[in-house]
Write a protein that holds these residues in place. Structure first.
Motif, PDB file in Angstrom:
ATOM      1  N   LEU A  39       0.823  -1.206   0.000  1.00  0.00           N
ATOM      2  CA  LEU A  39       0.000   0.000   0.000  1.00  0.00           C
ATOM      3  C   LEU A  39       0.864   1.266   0.000  1.00  0.00           C
ATOM      4  N   GLY A  40       1.862   1.285   0.880  1.00  0.00           N
ATOM      5  CA  GLY A  40       2.727   2.460   0.981  1.00  0.00           C
ATOM      6  C   GLY A  40       3.444   2.735  -0.324  1.00  0.00           C
ATOM      7  N   LEU A  71      -6.149  11.161  -1.242  1.00  0.00           N
ATOM      8  CA  LEU A  71      -7.192  10.758  -2.195  1.00  0.00           C
ATOM      9  C   LEU A  71      -6.874   9.385  -2.788  1.00  0.00           C
ATOM     10  N   GLY A  72      -5.600   9.186  -3.122  1.00  0.00           N
ATOM     11  CA  GLY A  72      -5.196   7.897  -3.683  1.00  0.00           C
ATOM     12  C   GLY A  72      -5.430   6.765  -2.701  1.00  0.00           C
ATOM     13  N   ALA A  73      -5.126   7.000  -1.426  1.00  0.00           N
ATOM     14  CA  ALA A  73      -5.311   5.959  -0.417  1.00  0.00           C
ATOM     15  C   ALA A  73      -6.785   5.596  -0.277  1.00  0.00           C
ATOM     16  N   VAL A  74      -7.648   6.609  -0.313  1.00  0.00           N
ATOM     17  CA  VAL A  74      -9.085   6.343  -0.221  1.00  0.00           C
ATOM     18  C   VAL A  74      -9.513   5.526  -1.440  1.00  0.00           C
ATOM     19  N   ALA A  75      -9.011   5.905  -2.626  1.00  0.00           N
ATOM     20  CA  ALA A  75      -9.368   5.169  -3.836  1.00  0.00           C
ATOM     21  C   ALA A  75      -8.913   3.717  -3.738  1.00  0.00           C
ATOM     22  N   ILE A  76      -7.697   3.522  -3.232  1.00  0.00           N
ATOM     23  CA  ILE A  76      -7.182   2.151  -3.094  1.00  0.00           C
ATOM     24  C   ILE A  76      -8.083   1.339  -2.171  1.00  0.00           C
ATOM     25  N   GLU A  77      -8.458   1.948  -1.040  1.00  0.00           N
ATOM     26  CA  GLU A  77      -9.286   1.232  -0.073  1.00  0.00           C
ATOM     27  C   GLU A  77     -10.649   0.893  -0.661  1.00  0.00           C
ATOM     28  N   ASP A  88      -6.784  -5.866  -8.153  1.00  0.00           N
ATOM     29  CA  ASP A  88      -5.350  -5.994  -8.391  1.00  0.00           C
ATOM     30  C   ASP A  88      -4.912  -5.149  -9.580  1.00  0.00           C
ATOM     31  N   VAL A  89      -5.586  -5.351 -10.705  1.00  0.00           N
ATOM     32  CA  VAL A  89      -5.226  -4.615 -11.917  1.00  0.00           C
ATOM     33  C   VAL A  89      -5.560  -3.136 -11.749  1.00  0.00           C
ATOM     34  N   PHE A  95      -1.318   3.032  -9.690  1.00  0.00           N
ATOM     35  CA  PHE A  95       0.088   3.257  -9.327  1.00  0.00           C
ATOM     36  C   PHE A  95       0.878   3.812 -10.513  1.00  0.00           C
ATOM     37  N   TYR A  96       0.748   3.139 -11.656  1.00  0.00           N
ATOM     38  CA  TYR A  96       1.556   3.539 -12.802  1.00  0.00           C
ATOM     39  C   TYR A  96       1.107   4.893 -13.327  1.00  0.00           C
TER      40      TYR A  96
END
Lengths: 298, 257
Positions: A39-40, A71-77, A88-89, A95-96
């Motif tokens: 995640l980090g 914002l990215g962390a919220v999106a990931i969660e 996963d994808v 990320f990219y």
């Protein structure tokens, strides 16, 4: 050591190293237990776009990184909770996209060299006002760990049990992701975005080789984090090395030492446990249980 | 299973009441219309072969698995609106390893007190003392008082099961929901579990447990529900003389062997 304390920027950097060394492993303990070790890393990639935006708009890159990382962390969660298979994808795309976007944006700014310092860390560029921001964020992160620690522990242990205990699982999941994002921003100036999550993970991996409990793992990891951050910084000053990689390599050295030490400790503990393995200690056999307690504490 | 008692009577609402519960996973029905009412003080065993939907049923009762159709209530409230979680103690099948950060037995058991504590109010000295006392009692009840400082993940499977039960005990709930507490458990732990369960039953607690076979727990059980292919195939209850008398559910009679 005394020589480097003569420089203002080194004094600032050392305080920063201590703050990073404390916060990153504290959050990292939950992140590792939750199996979110990457995640980090992902947040670090995404935060680069925030830096680019910050530079481009002439506002603070740290602020840009903070906003975009959160914002990215919220999106990931959200992605993680929504779908089991496609996440996963989707995460990889995020990320990219963040990394590529960040490189383009900083380039457009003509900031090729500053890009390098954000990717791998740089101490000479750290100012006192940076330090205040980092200190405030560190207080927030450690406060969250102190207030929500028990609940986060149960969440990371078993999400279903946490839900059946009435905990606000969704809120806590977002909270841990956001806290990790803030930690990435705290550590990015000194360690760099590409290596930042190493300081969340490696000290925890080292500590859990020799500990038996969650709290002791966290405290030992924080100690290991401070040790590697401060000594890595000193080494980078002494030998003119980039600080991020020095810090991470020292943390990895601690991990190797702990892994070797842990094997010995575990073997000894297993031998001792073999002698004291409790038999059928039912509730009706209290005297026997007490006797066991004595053997173990003695 | 419609016995005329209105399910909306919250004051006297039963711990669990499910009507027509359907759970689908990947397009397949895991539960196909289950009616189940668990009364206060019941010691109910949910039996059945692997894949019959036993674990899914208890998770659905707790709202951990969403229902595709039908409804379920905990003390008269749908799980999403239920707030009295401190009355419920859930014992999962196993202690997950997670990312490998160790936890001591005491840390795991103490986390069972969370539903009783406010997040914002700092714990008073008396609260902390009550927490400690409850954790001590729970550890002693399952015979692990001497292992409190050991790493929970290094214990045997049966001992880990006892740790999980102790975590639920520490919360001092009214209802216990245990998912296969006896699976893969050594004889010593089975005996410890039976003794713990007897204590709970004597104290009038409600217990719902999933089991493959009952073994030493058999005399403690007051009701059984047997699942087959996601349906209730048979039910039995202990009558006045202490014998289990059962009935085969009509809807599933065809599939009953």
């Amino acid at each position: 050591m005394t020589e480097m304390l003569q420089f203002d920027f080194m004094r600032i950097a050392l305080v920063m190293a201590v703050l990073i060394g404390l916060t990153a492993p504290a959050v990292g303990t939950f992140v590792v237990q939750r199996r979110l070790s990457l995640l980090g890393d992902g947040v670090g990639h995404i935060a680069l776009t925030g830096i680019g935006l910050g530079l481009l708009t002439g506002s603070s890159p740290v602020l840009g990184a903070l906003v975009v990382a959160v914002l990215g962390a919220v999106a990931i969660e959200v992605l993680r909770a929504r779908s089991r298979s496609g996440a996963d994808v989707a995460l990889a795309l995020l990320f990219y996209g963040g990394l590529a976007g960040g490189v383009i944006l900083t380039n457009a700014q003509g900031g090729g060299s500053s890009l390098q310092s954000y990717l791998f860390g740089s101490i000479s560029s750290v100012s006192a006002s940076d330090l205040y921001v980092v200190a405030a964020l560190a207080v927030v992160v450690l406060g969250i760990v102190a207030v929500f620690g028990r609940e986060l522990f149960l969440l990371c242990q078993d999400e279903e049990v946490a839900r059946a205990a009435g905990l606000p699982v969704r809120f806590l999941s977002v909270l841990i992701a956001v806290t990790a994002a803030v930690t990435v921003v705290i550590a990015m100036r000194a360690i760099g975005l590409l290596l930042v999550s190493a300081l969340m993970i490696v000290p925890v991996a080292a500590a859990q080789q020799v500990t038996r409990g969650f709290r002791s793992t966290m405290l030992l990891a924080m100690g290991a984090g401070v040790l590697s951050a401060v000594s890595g910084l000193a080494a980078s000053f002494e030998y003119d090395l980039p600080p991020g990689p020095s810090i991470v390599l020292l943390a990895l050295a601690l991990f190797l030492a702990a892994a070797a030490g842990g094997t010995v400790v575990r073997r000894r503990r297993a031998r001792r446990a073999g002698e004291v393995v409790p038999g059928p200690a039912g509730p009706g056999e209290r005297p026997r249980v007490d006797a066991e307690a004595e053997v173990i504490s003695g | 299973m419609t016995d005329g008692v209105p399910a909306t009577d919250r004051a006297g609402a039963p711990p669990f009441a499910m009507t027509g519960g359907v759970v689908r996973r990947d397009g397949r029905e895991v539960l196909s219309g289950v009616d189940l009412r668990v009364g206060a003080g019941d010691v109910l065993a949910i039996l059945g072969p692997n894949g019959a939907g036993k674990s899914t049923l208890v998770k659905a009762l707790l709202g951990l698995v969403p229902l595709a159709a039908g409804r379920t209530e905990i003390y008269g409230e749908p799980p999403a609106r239920f707030r009295g979680w401190r009355r419920v103690g859930y014992v999962p099948q196993r202690l997950p390893m997670g990312g490998g950060v160790p936890s001591t037995v005491r840390e795991v058991v103490a986390s069972g007190r969370i539903a009783r504590r406010s997040r914002w109010l700092p714990a008073l000295v008396t609260d902390r003392a009550a927490d400690r006392a409850a954790v001590d009692r729970a550890l002693e009840a399952v015979g692990l008082a001497g292992r409190a400082r050991d790493s929970a993940h290094l214990l045997s499977g049966g001992q880990q099961q006892r740790v999980l039960i102790a975590r639920a005990l520490a919360g001092e709930p009214d209802v216990f929901v245990m998912d296969e507490p006896t699976a893969g458990v050594d004889a010593a732990s089975q005996a410890a579990l039976a003794a713990t369960l007897r204590g709970l039953a004597d104290a009038g607690r409600t217990v719902v447990l999933v089991a493959h076979e009952l073994g030493p727990l058999e005399p403690l059980i007051t009701r059984t529900v047997e699942l087959e292919h996601g349906r209730v195939a048979r039910e039995s209850a202990r009558d006045m003389t202490g014998r289990m008398t059962g009935s085969t559910a009509g809807s599933a009679a065809g599939s009953a062997a």
